[in-house]
Design a protein around this motif. Sequence first.
Motif, PDB file in Angstrom:
ATOM      1  N   ASN A  95      19.724 -16.475   4.941  1.00 43.82           N
ATOM      2  CA  ASN A  95      19.469 -15.037   5.104  1.00 43.82           C
ATOM      3  C   ASN A  95      18.210 -14.597   4.376  1.00 43.82           C
ATOM      4  OD1 ASN A  95      21.976 -14.247   6.523  1.00 43.82           O
ATOM      5  ND2 ASN A  95      22.926 -15.040   4.657  1.00 43.82           N
ATOM      6  N   VAL A  96      17.327 -13.914   5.064  1.00 41.76           N
ATOM      7  CA  VAL A  96      16.184 -13.280   4.410  1.00 41.76           C
ATOM      8  C   VAL A  96      16.382 -11.779   4.578  1.00 41.76           C
ATOM      9  CG1 VAL A  96      13.685 -12.957   4.363  1.00 41.76           C
ATOM     10  CG2 VAL A  96      14.641 -15.216   4.858  1.00 41.76           C
ATOM     11  N   ASN A  97      16.808 -11.133   3.492  1.00 43.77           N
ATOM     12  CA  ASN A  97      17.074  -9.698   3.544  1.00 43.77           C
ATOM     13  C   ASN A  97      15.933  -8.992   2.821  1.00 43.77           C
ATOM     14  OD1 ASN A  97      17.981  -7.088   2.991  1.00 43.77           O
ATOM     15  ND2 ASN A  97      20.108  -7.731   3.202  1.00 43.77           N
ATOM     16  N   LEU A  98      15.005  -8.444   3.597  1.00 47.26           N
ATOM     17  CA  LEU A  98      13.782  -7.883   3.026  1.00 47.26           C
ATOM     18  C   LEU A  98      14.065  -6.701   2.108  1.00 47.26           C
ATOM     19  CD1 LEU A  98      11.588  -8.175   6.233  1.00 47.26           C
ATOM     20  CD2 LEU A  98      11.518  -9.664   4.223  1.00 47.26           C
ATOM     21  N   GLU A  99      15.026  -5.837   2.496  1.00 53.00           N
ATOM     22  CA  GLU A  99      15.371  -4.703   1.639  1.00 53.00           C
ATOM     23  C   GLU A  99      15.855  -5.204   0.278  1.00 53.00           C
ATOM     24  OE1 GLU A  99      16.261  -5.130   4.843  1.00 53.00           O
ATOM     25  OE2 GLU A  99      17.494  -3.443   5.485  1.00 53.00           O
ATOM     26  N   LEU A 100      16.775  -6.186   0.318  1.00 50.81           N
ATOM     27  CA  LEU A 100      17.331  -6.682  -0.932  1.00 50.81           C
ATOM     28  C   LEU A 100      16.247  -7.288  -1.812  1.00 50.81           C
ATOM     29  CD1 LEU A 100      20.759  -8.459  -0.322  1.00 50.81           C
ATOM     30  CD2 LEU A 100      20.290  -6.299  -1.436  1.00 50.81           C
ATOM     31  N   GLU A 101      15.323  -8.024  -1.192  1.00 49.72           N
ATOM     32  CA  GLU A 101      14.269  -8.678  -1.972  1.00 49.72           C
ATOM     33  C   GLU A 101      13.400  -7.636  -2.677  1.00 49.72           C
ATOM     34  OE1 GLU A 101      14.198 -11.758  -2.590  1.00 49.72           O
ATOM     35  OE2 GLU A 101      15.400 -12.669  -1.015  1.00 49.72           O
ATOM     36  N   LEU A 102      13.119  -6.547  -1.964  1.00 46.90           N
ATOM     37  CA  LEU A 102      12.277  -5.507  -2.551  1.00 46.90           C
ATOM     38  C   LEU A 102      13.062  -4.666  -3.565  1.00 46.90           C
ATOM     39  CD1 LEU A 102       9.458  -4.365  -2.624  1.00 46.90           C
ATOM     40  CD2 LEU A 102       9.959  -3.003  -0.613  1.00 46.90           C
ATOM     41  N   GLU A 103      14.323  -4.378  -3.238  1.00 47.79           N
ATOM     42  CA  GLU A 103      15.178  -3.632  -4.172  1.00 47.79           C
ATOM     43  C   GLU A 103      15.277  -4.342  -5.507  1.00 47.79           C
ATOM     44  OE1 GLU A 103      19.096  -3.040  -2.600  1.00 47.79           O
ATOM     45  OE2 GLU A 103      18.354  -1.672  -1.082  1.00 47.79           O
TER      46      GLU A 103
ATOM     47  N   LYS B 288       3.979   1.413  -9.109  1.00 52.05           N
ATOM     48  CA  LYS B 288       4.418   0.280  -9.933  1.00 52.05           C
ATOM     49  C   LYS B 288       4.770  -0.946  -9.100  1.00 52.05           C
ATOM     50  CE  LYS B 288       3.980   2.360 -13.776  1.00 52.05           C
ATOM     51  NZ  LYS B 288       2.766   1.904 -14.469  1.00 52.05           N
ATOM     52  N   ILE B 289       4.962  -0.748  -7.781  1.00 52.43           N
ATOM     53  CA  ILE B 289       5.480  -1.827  -6.930  1.00 52.43           C
ATOM     54  C   ILE B 289       4.501  -2.107  -5.791  1.00 52.43           C
ATOM     55  CG2 ILE B 289       7.492  -2.604  -5.595  1.00 52.43           C
ATOM     56  CD1 ILE B 289       8.510  -1.648  -8.210  1.00 52.43           C
TER      57      ILE B 289
ATOM     58  N   ARG C 280      -2.396  -6.178 -10.654  1.00 51.80           N
ATOM     59  CA  ARG C 280      -1.844  -6.289 -12.014  1.00 51.80           C
ATOM     60  C   ARG C 280      -2.682  -5.448 -12.977  1.00 51.80           C
ATOM     61  NH1 ARG C 280       1.268  -5.759 -14.877  1.00 51.80           N
ATOM     62  NH2 ARG C 280       2.092  -7.047 -16.557  1.00 51.80           N
ATOM     63  N   ALA C 281      -4.002  -5.573 -12.855  1.00 49.66           N
ATOM     64  CA  ALA C 281      -4.915  -4.837 -13.744  1.00 49.66           C
ATOM     65  C   ALA C 281      -4.805  -3.333 -13.510  1.00 49.66           C
ATOM     66  CB  ALA C 281      -6.352  -5.305 -13.527  1.00 49.66           C
ATOM     67  N   ALA C 282      -4.443  -2.951 -12.279  1.00 52.68           N
ATOM     68  CA  ALA C 282      -4.322  -1.521 -11.955  1.00 52.68           C
ATOM     69  C   ALA C 282      -2.985  -0.943 -12.408  1.00 52.68           C
ATOM     70  CB  ALA C 282      -4.505  -1.306 -10.467  1.00 52.68           C
ATOM     71  N   GLY C 283      -2.075  -1.794 -12.885  1.00 52.88           N
ATOM     72  CA  GLY C 283      -0.815  -1.293 -13.432  1.00 52.88           C
ATOM     73  C   GLY C 283       0.437  -1.620 -12.644  1.00 52.88           C
ATOM     74  N   ILE C 284       0.311  -2.417 -11.571  1.00 57.02           N
ATOM     75  CA  ILE C 284       1.500  -2.825 -10.809  1.00 57.02           C
ATOM     76  C   ILE C 284       2.304  -3.830 -11.635  1.00 57.02           C
ATOM     77  CG2 ILE C 284       2.308  -4.097  -8.768  1.00 57.02           C
ATOM     78  CD1 ILE C 284       1.264  -1.443  -7.911  1.00 57.02           C
ATOM     79  N   SER C 285       3.627  -3.621 -11.715  1.00 59.42           N
ATOM     80  CA  SER C 285       4.414  -4.600 -12.469  1.00 59.42           C
ATOM     81  C   SER C 285       5.515  -5.254 -11.634  1.00 59.42           C
ATOM     82  CB  SER C 285       4.999  -3.970 -13.736  1.00 59.42           C
ATOM     83  OG  SER C 285       5.700  -2.794 -13.419  1.00 59.42           O
ATOM     84  N   GLY C 286       5.670  -4.860 -10.394  1.00 61.36           N
ATOM     85  CA  GLY C 286       6.659  -5.503  -9.519  1.00 61.36           C
ATOM     86  C   GLY C 286       6.024  -5.915  -8.205  1.00 61.36           C
ATOM     87  N   PHE C 287       6.216  -7.175  -7.808  1.00 58.60           N
ATOM     88  CA  PHE C 287       5.540  -7.716  -6.626  1.00 58.60           C
ATOM     89  C   PHE C 287       6.539  -8.383  -5.683  1.00 58.60           C
ATOM     90  CE2 PHE C 287       2.581  -7.681 -10.103  1.00 58.60           C
ATOM     91  CZ  PHE C 287       1.389  -7.264  -9.545  1.00 58.60           C
ATOM     92  N   LEU C 288       6.406  -8.073  -4.398  1.00 56.68           N
ATOM     93  CA  LEU C 288       7.077  -8.872  -3.377  1.00 56.68           C
ATOM     94  C   LEU C 288       5.957  -9.624  -2.670  1.00 56.68           C
ATOM     95  CD1 LEU C 288       9.788  -9.559  -2.046  1.00 56.68           C
ATOM     96  CD2 LEU C 288       9.393  -7.706  -0.429  1.00 56.68           C
TER      97      LEU C 288
END
Lengths: 214, 214
Positions: free
Chosen positions: A185-193, B141-142, B160-168
């Motif tokens: 399963n690749v659940n994009l919402e969950l991954e981003l949440e 932040k994301i 990262r340098a601009a302040g983002i701390s969460g990445f998908l």
Amino acid sequence: MNKNSILRLSRYRNALNRLKNAGLVKIFSDYLADAVGVTSSQVRKDFSLFGIAGNKRGGYKIDALLEKLNTILGKNVVQPVVLVGAGNIGSALIKYKGFEKEGIRIVAAFDSEPAKIRPAAKVPILPVAELAAYVKANSIKIAIISVPESVAQQVFDTLRAAGISGFLNFAPLRLRSDNNCVVNNVNLELELENVIYFVNVFEKSGIGIGLDKD
Amino acid sequence: MNKNSILRLSRYRNALNRLKNAGLVKIFSDYLADAVGVTSSQVRKDFSLFGIAGNKRGGYKIDALLEKLNTILGKNVVQPVVLVGAGNIGSALIKYKGFEKEGIRIVAAFDSEPAKIRPAAKVPILPVAELAAYVKANSIKIAIISVPESVAQQVFDTLRAAGISGFLNFAPLRLRSDNNCVVNNVNLELELENVIYFVNVFEKSGIGIGLDKD
């Protein structure tokens, strides 16, 4: 043998391809470990699990390693895959170049919407009514499900009955399945949440989060 | 608190929303466990970890549970997210309805290709040169990274340098990062390869595979 070790083998393979392109012929497990971001004892453990032998003095020969990893990962044959649901995500996957590079080919896509049918396209988009017959006639074993949640179980059941045993599912629900198939399963919402949650916790607590999945 | 318990909280939340829509007001942990596919002791453990108290006789009140889960998961505010790389996958994510449903909004996308720039679109697509200033000005932040592998590290460093701390991250490589950010990698090739590998093993061995991720 478990899912994580398979994922690591794929990552070793990707790193080895890059190192080979950079001109290397041999490599020590330590260097490969660095390139992939695991410990060298993990590399040796994974390799011995899959019957890959090294040489303490000289390291591993990259070509021989790649050959072996390609066999284990089924890379020496093109893998035909069908896709069901040619919406936004499905259409992007049809065009996605990363699959072809890895020897994976989406041979046909299926959709229930007449406006989306394109039998003459490079990757033909066919009516979903033809799905079961196509899968059987071409002995396809792998399917990508990118349909809305509301029809995903029904599509899964159809595919399963037609002989599909491997699924990559993008619909955000847990499919009811049996033990003779694999559903990833690749659940994009969950991954981003998940990212959002950790950032929120971090912002509140000021503690380093340092989560790096897989 | 770890990644898996967060993912389970999201799944409890989804199941509770469905059960609420089906007319339920209260629920026992056993039933919720069944709906999500975990053990009831797991449910109780997760809930107590997050300070959610139940009632042995009456079960949990669904509304109160949802309220609590929404707070924990940051659902009571809209989460603004930027996306970098408006190619196939990026464009699909911009249109993806699953995010909006979960209170996640892609507020702007960025691309380096002049032909893709659409400042007036519903989700504006802006030149990548404006990325850092936008992120800072809007305290984002994301970020979602859906650029080619070759530029992913550079984009990551800029964000990262601009302040983002969460990445998908959808680029198929391991980003070099620090401990004060979270990087969640979705590698579509690896996910599909993994399915293929297990099906190959299954076809050869005839043993039930029954792998169900997460």
